[in-house]
Design a protein around this motif. Structure first.
Motif, short mmCIF file in Angstrom:
data_model
loop_
_atom_site.label_atom_id
_atom_site.label_comp_id
_atom_site.label_asym_id
_atom_site.label_seq_id
_atom_site.Cartn_x
_atom_site.Cartn_y
_atom_site.Cartn_z
N ALA A 1 0.83 -1.21 0.00
CA ALA A 1 0.00 0.00 0.00
C ALA A 1 0.86 1.25 0.00
O ALA A 1 0.54 2.25 -0.67
CB ALA A 1 -0.93 -0.01 1.21
N ARG A 2 1.99 1.23 0.74
CA ARG A 2 2.85 2.41 0.81
C ARG A 2 3.43 2.76 -0.56
O ARG A 2 3.70 3.93 -0.85
CB ARG A 2 3.98 2.18 1.82
CG ARG A 2 4.83 0.96 1.57
CD ARG A 2 6.00 0.86 2.54
NE ARG A 2 6.68 -0.42 2.42
CZ ARG A 2 6.43 -1.46 3.21
NH1 ARG A 2 5.56 -1.36 4.19
NH2 ARG A 2 7.07 -2.61 3.04
N TYR B 1 1.92 2.35 -3.55
CA TYR B 1 0.87 3.03 -4.34
C TYR B 1 0.60 4.44 -3.80
O TYR B 1 0.35 5.37 -4.58
CB TYR B 1 -0.41 2.20 -4.31
CG TYR B 1 -0.30 0.88 -5.03
CD1 TYR B 1 -0.15 0.83 -6.42
CD2 TYR B 1 -0.32 -0.32 -4.33
CE1 TYR B 1 -0.05 -0.38 -7.08
CE2 TYR B 1 -0.21 -1.54 -4.99
CZ TYR B 1 -0.07 -1.56 -6.37
OH TYR B 1 0.05 -2.77 -7.03
N ILE B 2 0.68 4.59 -2.49
CA ILE B 2 0.48 5.92 -1.89
C ILE B 2 1.60 6.86 -2.33
O ILE B 2 1.35 8.03 -2.68
CB ILE B 2 0.44 5.82 -0.35
CG1 ILE B 2 -0.82 5.06 0.10
CG2 ILE B 2 0.48 7.21 0.29
CD1 ILE B 2 -0.84 4.74 1.59
N ALA B 3 2.84 6.36 -2.33
CA ALA B 3 3.98 7.18 -2.76
C ALA B 3 3.86 7.56 -4.24
O ALA B 3 4.15 8.71 -4.62
CB ALA B 3 5.29 6.42 -2.52
N ALA C 1 1.04 7.86 -6.00
CA ALA C 1 -0.03 8.86 -6.12
C ALA C 1 0.45 10.23 -5.66
O ALA C 1 0.15 11.25 -6.29
CB ALA C 1 -1.24 8.41 -5.30
N ALA C 2 1.24 10.26 -4.58
CA ALA C 2 1.76 11.53 -4.05
C ALA C 2 2.69 12.20 -5.05
O ALA C 2 2.63 13.42 -5.26
CB ALA C 2 2.48 11.29 -2.73
#
Length: 270
Positions: free
Chosen positions: A243-244, A246-248, A250-251
């Motif tokens: 998950a981290r 994909y979050i990175a 997107a950011a």
């Protein structure tokens, strides 16, 4: 200066950046480099600097180590800044013969210097937080589609990683050779540029001999372990996006969109 070069070194840690998938780290590094090059305004540059500092803090890499990655490039940064200093447009603040320093030239020189520094720091964070084995696996997975064109992806990624891995080793070897030459009375720090260049010849010859010897030893070691390339080989560690990651991603995409919008809202420097 030689011992200050930290390119290719890996610093183990438990930070979020260390735990990220190596494939995602490579992708994000490329995207951030693109972001640096599309930055053309001061607010965008300020955001990039803040983001770079935040990445260093999150990765928990010592600031002293990060500064060492910049130190060997000080001459290049100064040379770039001086070139941009005299090519600015507008009314000259100082004029020497046909060379003129303008406000735009000063802004461009500072802008380009900061851009190079952030580029070096972000690129260095990739090797600081990724082990050579993870880097090899990540490069190989990302280049896997090239196998359609009969390209030996595994050999390319292995070669690139070995080259990065041996940079610190060669730097240490140079330092040892220079210390040995100085103990024999060699003067490598005084005199002009030509004299210093000639003084490096006794260093380069043993360095090349040592590099070829290490390459032969590595080749023999790989053959003794029955290494035959990537065909049919399995991975000890299965790579999986978390998950981290994909979050990175997107950011960073939102970050790039913000920089692009800044180019239209604010006045461009370059």
């Amino acid at each position: 200066m030689i011992t200050d070069i930290t390119i290719g070194q890996y610093f183990p840690g438990n930070s979020v950046v260390h735990k990220m998938d190596s494939r995602m780290k490579i992708i994000l590094t490329v995207l951030l480099i693109v972001a640096i090059f599309i930055c053309k305004t001061l607010p965008a540059l300020a955001v990039i600097v803040v983001a770079t500092v935040a990445l260093v803090l999150i990765s928990k890499i010592p600031l002293k180590t990060v500064m060492k990655s910049i130190k060997p490039l000080v001459i290049i940064i100064l040379f770039t800044a001086i070139l941009n200093l005299f090519y600015g447009k507008g009314e000259p603040l100082v004029q020497i013969w046909k060379l003129k320093i303008t406000e735009n030239g000063i802004m461009t020189a500072v802008f380009m210097s900061i851009r190079i520094i952030t580029l070096v720091v972000i690129s260095s964070l990739l090797t600081y937080t990724t082990s050579p084995n993870e880097l090899t696996d990540g490069l190989e997975r990302l280049m896997k589609p090239l196998k359609i064109f009969k390209i030996d992806v595994h050999s390319i990624s292995m070669t690139m990683t070995i080259a990065l891995r041996f940079i610190p080793t060669l730097i240490e070897e140079i330092d040892k050779i220079m210390s040995a030459q100085k103990s024999r009375g060699a003067d490598m720090e005084s005199g002009g540029l030509i004299h210093r260049a000639k003084a490096l010849v006794p260093v380069l010859i043993p360095l090349f001999i040592s590099a070829f010897r290490r390459a032969n030893e590595l080749a023999y070691a790989m053959e003794c372990r029955c290494y035959r390339g990537g065909e049919g080989r399995t991975k000890m560690k299965v790579m999986k996006f978390e998950a981290r990651d994909y979050i990175a991603l997107a950011a960073v995409i939102v970050f790039i969109a913000l920089l692009v919008s800044f180019n239209f809202i604010f006045k461009k420097v370059i």
